[in-house]
Write a protein that holds these residues in place. Structure first.
Motif, PDB file in Angstrom:
ATOM      1  N   CYS A 192      36.211  40.772  33.422  1.00 31.53           N
ATOM      2  CA  CYS A 192      37.090  41.110  32.309  1.00 31.53           C
ATOM      3  C   CYS A 192      36.530  42.299  31.528  1.00 31.53           C
ATOM      4  N   ARG A 193      35.222  42.345  31.410  1.00 34.28           N
ATOM      5  CA  ARG A 193      34.607  43.454  30.678  1.00 34.28           C
ATOM      6  C   ARG A 193      34.930  44.796  31.326  1.00 34.28           C
ATOM      7  N   SER A 194      34.828  44.830  32.644  1.00 33.53           N
ATOM      8  CA  SER A 194      35.160  46.051  33.377  1.00 33.53           C
ATOM      9  C   SER A 194      36.645  46.384  33.224  1.00 33.53           C
TER      10      SER A 194
ATOM     11  N   GLU B 159      40.509  38.123  23.694  1.00 32.51           N
ATOM     12  CA  GLU B 159      40.312  36.762  24.179  1.00 32.51           C
ATOM     13  C   GLU B 159      41.464  36.331  25.079  1.00 32.51           C
ATOM     14  N   LEU B 160      42.669  36.689  24.712  1.00 36.23           N
ATOM     15  CA  LEU B 160      43.836  36.355  25.536  1.00 36.23           C
ATOM     16  C   LEU B 160      43.754  37.042  26.894  1.00 36.23           C
TER      17      LEU B 160
ATOM     18  N   ASP C 291      40.313  36.008  33.763  1.00 34.74           N
ATOM     19  CA  ASP C 291      39.297  35.163  34.392  1.00 34.74           C
ATOM     20  C   ASP C 291      39.911  33.985  35.147  1.00 34.74           C
ATOM     21  N   ASN C 292      40.943  33.372  34.592  1.00 35.85           N
ATOM     22  CA  ASN C 292      41.584  32.255  35.293  1.00 35.85           C
ATOM     23  C   ASN C 292      42.258  32.711  36.576  1.00 35.85           C
ATOM     24  N   ALA C 293      42.893  33.861  36.549  1.00 36.22           N
ATOM     25  CA  ALA C 293      43.535  34.383  37.763  1.00 36.22           C
ATOM     26  C   ALA C 293      42.488  34.736  38.810  1.00 36.22           C
TER      27      ALA C 293
ATOM     28  N   GLY D 120      40.660  50.244  30.247  1.00 37.93           N
ATOM     29  CA  GLY D 120      41.724  50.517  29.303  1.00 37.93           C
ATOM     30  C   GLY D 120      43.104  50.078  29.726  1.00 37.93           C
ATOM     31  N   ARG D 121      43.180  49.195  30.732  1.00 32.74           N
ATOM     32  CA  ARG D 121      44.499  48.735  31.185  1.00 32.74           C
ATOM     33  C   ARG D 121      45.020  47.612  30.307  1.00 32.74           C
ATOM     34  N   ALA D 122      44.148  46.998  29.546  1.00 31.34           N
ATOM     35  CA  ALA D 122      44.574  45.846  28.755  1.00 31.34           C
ATOM     36  C   ALA D 122      45.229  46.290  27.473  1.00 31.34           C
TER      37      ALA D 122
END
Length: 127
Positions: A118-120, A53-54, A60-62, A125-127
């Motif tokens: 965000c899903r992509s 979520e974070l 998404d905001n960026a 796997g960068r998150a």
């Protein structure tokens, strides 16, 4: 001589009327009201219960901000980056949050719009 005085008086009244109309049509000295702020949504305290979520919040905001053609040196960019980093710090993920902000920004400006979700981003796997 009377006729010249009458026409002169009418002409003077006409000139005075035109001058009065011009003065009344001048823009007022009051400043125009500012348009409503359209920056990032003002979120007092988002409920970010998980890392995903974070990351999505920041990404998404960026991405939304970048699509509005705002510069990297703008106060909106710095504020959003700092906000994400601060939210990440609360759950010991400051670096991940700031990376998500930067990657969301870059995804919106890249030539690959299919990666701008965000899903992509999470799938890569960068998150």
């Amino acid at each position: 001589m009377k006729i010249e005085a009458i026409f002169g008086g009418v002409l003077a009244l006409f000139v005075v009327a035109i001058a009065a109309k011009a003065l009344l049509d001048l823009p007022s000295a009051k400043p125009k009201p500012l348009p409503p702020y359209t920056g990032l949504p003002v979120v007092v305290e988002p409920v970010l219960s998980s890392e995903q979520e974070l990351v999505c919040f920041c990404f998404d905001n960026a991405r939304t901000l970048a699509r509005r053609d705002v510069g990297v040196m703008s106060s909106e960019y710095r504020q959003g980056f700092s906000t994400c980093r601060a939210y990440g710090r609360q759950i010991n993920l400051a670096e991940r949050a700031s990376n998500a902000w930067t990657d969301g920004w870059n995804a919106a400006l890249s030539a690959r719009p299919y990666e701008a979700s965000c899903r992509s981003y999470l799938r890569r796997g960068r998150a």
